[in-house]
Design an enzyme around this catalytic site. Structure first.
Site, PDB file in Angstrom:
ATOM      1  CG  ASP A 123      -7.494 -10.063  -1.706  1.00 18.16           C
ATOM      2  OD1 ASP A 123      -7.710 -10.777  -2.339  1.00 18.16           O
ATOM      3  OD2 ASP A 123      -7.110  -8.817  -1.759  1.00 18.16           O
ATOM      4  CG  ASP A 181      -1.308  -8.879  -5.117  1.00 16.88           C
ATOM      5  OD1 ASP A 181      -0.493  -8.467  -4.422  1.00 16.88           O
ATOM      6  OD2 ASP A 181      -1.318  -9.202  -6.402  1.00 16.88           O
TER       7      ASP A 181
END
Length: 339
Positions: free
Chosen positions: A19, A21
């Protein structure tokens, strides 16, 4: 250490899917140690990919952002919910069909790139509404979407993250805006594309061929649940949204395979634990007292966390955790738990 048997975690996988952020960067600044961790994977010749629910940037823009931070990345390594949503629309509707876009310019560009026509008003007869995060999305956009959906347009949400991380703490994400429209329409979107739906991770895993894939994320409700639904192992890093109290209260569908403070857990066996651990391990034990869990012993905070996960997940995930020794109090404080 409890759970990874002295071997480096990364050695068990041929592809690591990150992922973004909360894992690689926070808004536009790299998280400490992330650049070095990805560089180390590249230096070892390991495959990496990036899967993000953020629909406000195109894959090429995300790759440029990463490269500018010192993480060389190609658009082919980046999987976004915006691109996935556009591909879904392309497969469902004829070329040139009008699609009402609620979101950032990046989402409009993805819709345009697959041969569909982005529009902004319900009176342009859109066949679908695609809704993604955009910092300028407002009432007018939601109103047009509501009219279009009530008129029969298919409603597709790029993702339903309730919040997104920021330097000031979690802020409303696309899921909050989807919830407003859902409340107004008294119905759910027809399709949600991004995590925790498994599509992004399944697409990435296919690139690994017969090798194993590890998903690294900071959110239990999207990254970890999405990995589980895709049948993949996952590593929760505590650099973003989800914290230890949320982990201890997690239902089975949101429980990771491993936990680490940060990406150092990929390479350092002491910096990662498999969860749940054993009820007594790493110098720690727990007992149920007065409706809560009492941690006793001494050792590393991560080993304490593995033991706490074993106790909480087999008993009451909402139980209070208390320290039974001074060392336990220090471990709970290190984990962000009230002692």
């Amino acid at each position: 250490m409890n759970g990874v048997a002295g071997d480096r975690l990364v050695d068990g996988y041929s592809l690591v899917v990150f992922d973004l952020d909360g894992v690689i960067y926070l808004i536009d600044r790299p998280i400490p140690g992330a650049v070095e961790a990805v560089a180390r994977l590249h230096a070892e010749g390991r495959s990496v990919a990036y899967a993000t629910n953020n629909a406000s940037r195109r894959s090429s823009e995300v790759a440029d952002l990463l490269t500018g931070m010192g993480v060389p990345a190609s658009p082919q390594e980046v999987l976004t919910s915006a691109a996935a949503a556009a591909e879904l629309l392309r497969d469902r509707f004829p070329a040139g069909a009008p699609v009402l876009v609620v979101g950032a310019e990046a989402l409009r560009a993805e819709v345009r790139a697959v041969g569909l026509t982005p529009v902004t008003r319900a009176d342009e007869s859109p066949v679908a509404v695609v809704q993604g995060y955009g910092p300028q999305v407002g009432w007018v956009d939601l109103a047009e979407a509501a009219v279009a959906v009530r008129g029969g347009a298919t409603w597709i949400a790029t993702n339903t993250d309730r919040t997104l991380p920021s330097a000031r703490g979690p802020l409303p994400g696309n899921g909050s805006l989807v919830a407003a429209l859902r409340h107004a329409l008294d119905r759910a979107p027809d399709v949600v594309v991004g995590k925790p739906e498994p599509a992004l991770f399944a697409t990435a895993a296919r690139r690994a061929g017969q090798g194993r894939t590890l998903v690294v994320g900071d959110r239990l409700d999207t990254d970890i649940e999405g990995a589980r639904r895709a049948g993949l192992d996952s590593l929760l890093v505590l650099t973003g949204v989800s914290d230890v109290p949320e982990l201890l209260a997690a239902p089975p569908r949101r429980r990771p395979t491993y936990v680490a403070k940060d990406l150092a857990g990929l390479f350092d066996p002491v910096a990662v634990v498999a969860v749940p651990g054993k009820p007594e391990a790493g110098g720690w034990s727990t007992t149920v007292t007065g409706g809560g869990l009492e941690l006793r012993g001494e050792g590393s905070p991560l080993d304490a966390l593995a033991v706490l996960c074993a106790a909480a997940w087999s008993a009451d995930p909402t139980a209070d955790v208390r320290a039974g020794t001074p060392q336990a109090q220090r471990a709970l404080e290190a984990l962000g738990l009230p002692a």
